[in-house]
Design an enzyme around this catalytic site. Structure first.
Site, PDB file in Angstrom:
ATOM      1  N   GLN A  96       0.835  -1.200   0.000  1.00 44.18           N
ATOM      2  CA  GLN A  96       0.000   0.000   0.000  1.00 44.18           C
ATOM      3  C   GLN A  96       0.876   1.259   0.000  1.00 44.18           C
ATOM      4  O   GLN A  96       0.556   2.242   0.672  1.00 44.18           O
ATOM      5  CB  GLN A  96      -0.947  -0.024   1.204  1.00 44.18           C
ATOM      6  CG  GLN A  96      -2.162  -0.905   1.008  1.00 44.18           C
ATOM      7  CD  GLN A  96      -3.070  -0.407  -0.127  1.00 44.18           C
ATOM      8  OE1 GLN A  96      -3.213   0.779  -0.357  1.00 44.18           O
ATOM      9  NE2 GLN A  96      -3.682  -1.342  -0.840  1.00 44.18           N
ATOM     10  N   SER A  97       1.947   1.221  -0.746  1.00 46.22           N
ATOM     11  CA  SER A  97       2.879   2.352  -0.769  1.00 46.22           C
ATOM     12  C   SER A  97       2.231   3.620  -1.346  1.00 46.22           C
ATOM     13  O   SER A  97       1.739   3.620  -2.478  1.00 46.22           O
ATOM     14  CB  SER A  97       4.089   1.970  -1.629  1.00 46.22           C
ATOM     15  OG  SER A  97       4.807   3.108  -1.998  1.00 46.22           O
TER      16      SER A  97
END
Ligand SMILES: Cc1ncc(COP(=O)(O)O)c(C=O)c1O
Length: 356
Positions: A85-86
């Site tokens: 989930q960068s």
């Protein structure tokens, strides 16, 4: 050691190529209900979650300089990495699209997620980014820079064979490496600090600035900016992934690279780099009951939405420090909201269940 005026500092940065991606200045205003709850004179929030590029965040400031560098090097593809989930990866993909480059993202499964196509990944797919999913060597730990660059280089070879010219950049756009030869991400945060300085001109700079620190560039840029302006403001970085012993040299190196790049007459002591790793909880990206409760607190007191990986940890730090009387009652504390909101929608079960 020299003190620079805002105009001098700005002039040093103005030569640097930059593409305009964000809407600035971002809002800055007091969180009165939270200050009353914590017995502090003033808590300000600086809304860098509202920078405006694909739901915003600190990375879009950095990408103004990084994308300009990629264009200067005539790249047509940008390749980077991050965790599942960068926020960095989403912002990079969005900035790349705006500048006409192809985004290729190597995403590491640093933590478990039942469904992958949500939050940042959903937006990355809608942006048409090429996504390569990879396992990490150690669960909960990001890959080291050398290992990640090896994978990026493999992806780059494929792109080169197709006739593309890739630009490789490390997670967070903070540390030099790949095609990023200068600390351009951190540089953007000198400008952000200048923006805050001007916004607080009437009342004076805050005593403390609290920020989530992940790859170090944001904190390093803020620190260099504050010291160059001769401010007393203490920059408190709240660690979100690494213990402070491992992380301090990273922040220090980026700050030193930045001082050198700008040609500043400035010395930095290790004691200038304030890092607190007491709020890591169960580790990077682990959404615990504490994370959920601080998100509820800020929503219910201030209608301010925090993300579950970065800003919630930074706010846990601010609240705890206030409760422990680390700040004096007359202190003015600024919270830098660095964004990351799409990830909130990737962890609904943990956010709702743990604190029910
Ligand atoms: C929302 C958010 N806040 C803070 C940070 C930390 O910034 P830096 O990587 O410059 O330390 C990140 C990094 O990924 C982020 O995504």
């Amino acid at each position: 050691m020299k003190v620079y005026s805002p105009e001098q500092l700005e002039r040093l940065i103005s030569h640097q190529p930059r593409v305009r991606l964000i809407s600035a200045p971002t809002p800055l205003y007091p969180l009165k209900n939270l200050a009353a709850e914590l017995g502090l004179k003033e808590i300000l929030v600086k809304r860098d979650d509202l920078t405006g590029l694909a739901l915003g965040g600190n990375k879009s400031r950095k990408l103004e300089f990084i994308l300009a560098d990629a264009l200067r090097q005539e790249a047509d593809t940008i390749i980077t990495w991050g965790s599942l989930q960068s926020n960095w990866c989403l912002q990079t993909a969005a900035a790349a699209r705006k500048c006409g480059l192809k985004p290729v993202l190597v995403l590491f499964k640093t933590y478990d997620l039942q469904q992958i196509d949500q939050g940042n990944v959903l937006l990355e797919k809608l942006l048409g980014a090429e996504i390569q999913l990879r396992e990490t060597e150690k669960k909960g730990k990001s890959p080291d820079q050398a290992q990640a660059f090896r994978l990026l280089e493999e992806a780059a070879q494929v792109e080169r064979r197709k006739g593309h010219k890739p630009y490789l950049v490390a997670v967070g756009g903070s540390a030099c490496g790949g095609h990023l030869e200068k600390p351009l991400g951190a540089l953007a945060y000198v400008l952000s600090l200048l923006e805050t300085y001007r916004q607080t001109a009437a009342s004076g700079p805050p005593d403390y600035l609290v920020v989530a620190s992940g790859s170090g560039g944001t904190q390093a840029g803020l620190l260099v900016g504050a010291r160059a302006l001769g401010l007393e403001t203490k920059i408190i970085g709240i660690c979100v992934s690494d213990k402070k012993e491992e992380f301090l040299p990273v922040v220090r190196q980026i700050a030193l690279d930045l001082v050198e790049f700008l040609g500043l007459d400035l010395t930095l002591e290790n004691s200038d780099i304030i890092l607190l790793d007491d709020y890591l909880g169960a580790g990077y990206g682990q959404v615990t009951a504490e994370v959920s409760s601080v998100i509820r607190l800020l929503l219910q007191k201030e209608a301010l939405v925090l993300d579950p990986v970065y800003t919630s940890k930074a706010m846990l730090g601010l609240v705890d420090l206030a409760r422990k009387k680390y700040f004096r009652p007359g202190d003015r504390v600024l919270f830098l909201h660095t964004g990351g909101l799409p990830a909130l929608f990737a962890f609904p079960d943990r956010l709702l269940l743990k604190c029910a």
